[in-house]
Design an enzyme around this catalytic site. Structure first.
Site, PDB file in Angstrom:
ATOM      1  N   CYS A 139       0.835  -1.203   0.000  1.00  0.00           N
ATOM      2  CA  CYS A 139       0.000   0.000   0.000  1.00  0.00           C
ATOM      3  C   CYS A 139       0.869   1.252   0.000  1.00  0.00           C
ATOM      4  O   CYS A 139       1.437   1.632   1.037  1.00  0.00           O
ATOM      5  CB  CYS A 139      -0.921   0.000   1.223  1.00  0.00           C
ATOM      6  SG  CYS A 139      -1.928   1.485   1.386  1.00  0.00           S
ATOM      7  N   CYS A 142      -0.465   4.057   2.263  1.00  0.00           N
ATOM      8  CA  CYS A 142      -0.248   3.801   3.690  1.00  0.00           C
ATOM      9  C   CYS A 142       1.192   4.062   4.118  1.00  0.00           C
ATOM     10  O   CYS A 142       1.440   4.620   5.180  1.00  0.00           O
ATOM     11  CB  CYS A 142      -0.604   2.348   4.019  1.00  0.00           C
ATOM     12  SG  CYS A 142      -2.229   1.807   3.487  1.00  0.00           S
ATOM     13  N   ASP A 143       2.144   3.633   3.300  1.00  0.00           N
ATOM     14  CA  ASP A 143       3.528   3.565   3.751  1.00  0.00           C
ATOM     15  C   ASP A 143       4.522   4.428   2.981  1.00  0.00           C
ATOM     16  O   ASP A 143       5.696   4.509   3.368  1.00  0.00           O
ATOM     17  CB  ASP A 143       3.999   2.104   3.685  1.00  0.00           C
ATOM     18  CG  ASP A 143       3.182   1.200   4.581  1.00  0.00           C
ATOM     19  OD1 ASP A 143       2.756   1.656   5.655  1.00  0.00           O
ATOM     20  OD2 ASP A 143       2.943   0.033   4.202  1.00  0.00           O
TER      21      ASP A 143
END
Length: 315
Positions: A139, A142-143
């Site tokens: 992701c 997300c990261d």
């Protein structure tokens, strides 16, 4: 005294992605009681998507923004939202369905919509599991921010790999995309934009054979060229994997509604072979998995459920 939890509904929708939320909206708008059940926050993969450019009505829209708008629409007619991972779906003698969750709850419904979607396929390479969350990610939204001024590897050649790779360039110094085939499978507009991005490079006919690290974080990947049979190594600070998806259908394997790869089989009305059980969106055996198709599936299922319950309700 705490309010008693409602356990009986006309419809339980399993999964609160675009398809599930649309089915919940149509069913609740038809004056059916609806529980929208999910293992996490509503929106599904929309929450892991930055800019969306292929959903009708928007030139561009952020994934979380679209998720919130869809949720507001899904609940405006009385659908309620619940939390839990579904562990079993069974059909009772009277034709109702029991939906059991890992929270210990069992909900009874006249009809059920399976909208559990799909999950990122894993590479299966040594080191992938060991360094998951320590440099291996699925992701970018997300990261990505954890890798400022770093070198990242993206594995895959489809839409997700190219689009998420471009997203990562706002953080990373360099993004190297490793493509198993000799060409990209992403949409041409995304390909053209990516190839013009000076921070991206593409290496074709190349597979990751191992993800290496220092016992704390990722330090690089071993590679294999499937044309020349040459092995190599690339230093990297993170690996983002986009090599396809797998259906999230383990809870439904005993119903006889899955194909050999685990996707749910439906007809054009989104009905499975089990009366009163429908499926929508990415979890279906379908030719296209997009937000627009999931929304269309959800609309059809919501309407068909109203017809099903109307025809079978003794009341």
């Amino acid at each position: 005294m705490a309010e008693e939890k409602q356990m009986n509904y006309d419809v339980v929708v399993i999964g609160a992605g675009p398809g599930g939320m649309t089915a919940a909206m149509y069913a609740s708008r038809a004056n059916l009681s609806v529980l929208l059940l999910d293992r996490g926050i509503y929106g599904g993969n929309l929450n892991n998507t930055a800019t969306i450019e292929n959903y009708t009505g928007f030139k561009t829209v952020q994934g979380p923004e679209l998720a919130q708008n869809m949720y507001d629409g899904a609940t405006q007619f009385g659908a309620t939202y619940g939390y839990g991972t579904v562990t079993a779906l069974t059909v009772n003698e009277d034709g109702t369905k029991s939906v059991t969750t890992d929270m210990g709850d069992t909900f009874i419904a006249k009809a059920v919509v399976i909208a559990t979607g799909s999950d990122q396929r894993k590479l299966g390479a040594p080191g992938e599991q060991e360094y998951s969350g320590r440099g291996v990610s699925y992701c970018a939204v997300c990261d990505g921010a954890f890798f400022r001024n770093k070198h990242l590897i993206v594995v895959g050649g489809g839409d997700s790999a190219v689009e998420e790779g471009m997203y990562l360039t706002q953080f990373a110094d360099k993004v190297t995309v490793l493509v198993r085939h000799d060409h990209l499978k992403a949409q041409m507009v995304a390909q053209e934009r990516a190839k013009k991005n000076g921070q991206m490079e593409f290496i074709f006919n190349t597979e990751v054979t191992e993800i290496k690290g220092d016992d704390n974080k990722v330090t690089g990947v071993k590679t294999h060229n499937n044309q020349t049979n040459e092995d190599g190594y690339i230093d990297a600070d993170g690996v983002f994997v986009y090599v396809g998806v797998v259906p999230m259908t383990s809870a439904f394997k005993d119903l006889g509604i899955l194909d050999e790869r685990g996707w749910v089989k439906t007809d054009e009305k989104m009905a499975t072979s089990v009366p009163g059980v429908y499926a929508v969106g990415d979890v279906r055996n379908t030719v296209l998995r997009q937000i627009a198709t999931a929304v269309g599936d959800g609309a059809i299922a919501g309407q068909q459920i109203f017809n099903y319950i109307s025809e079978n309700d003794e009341g």
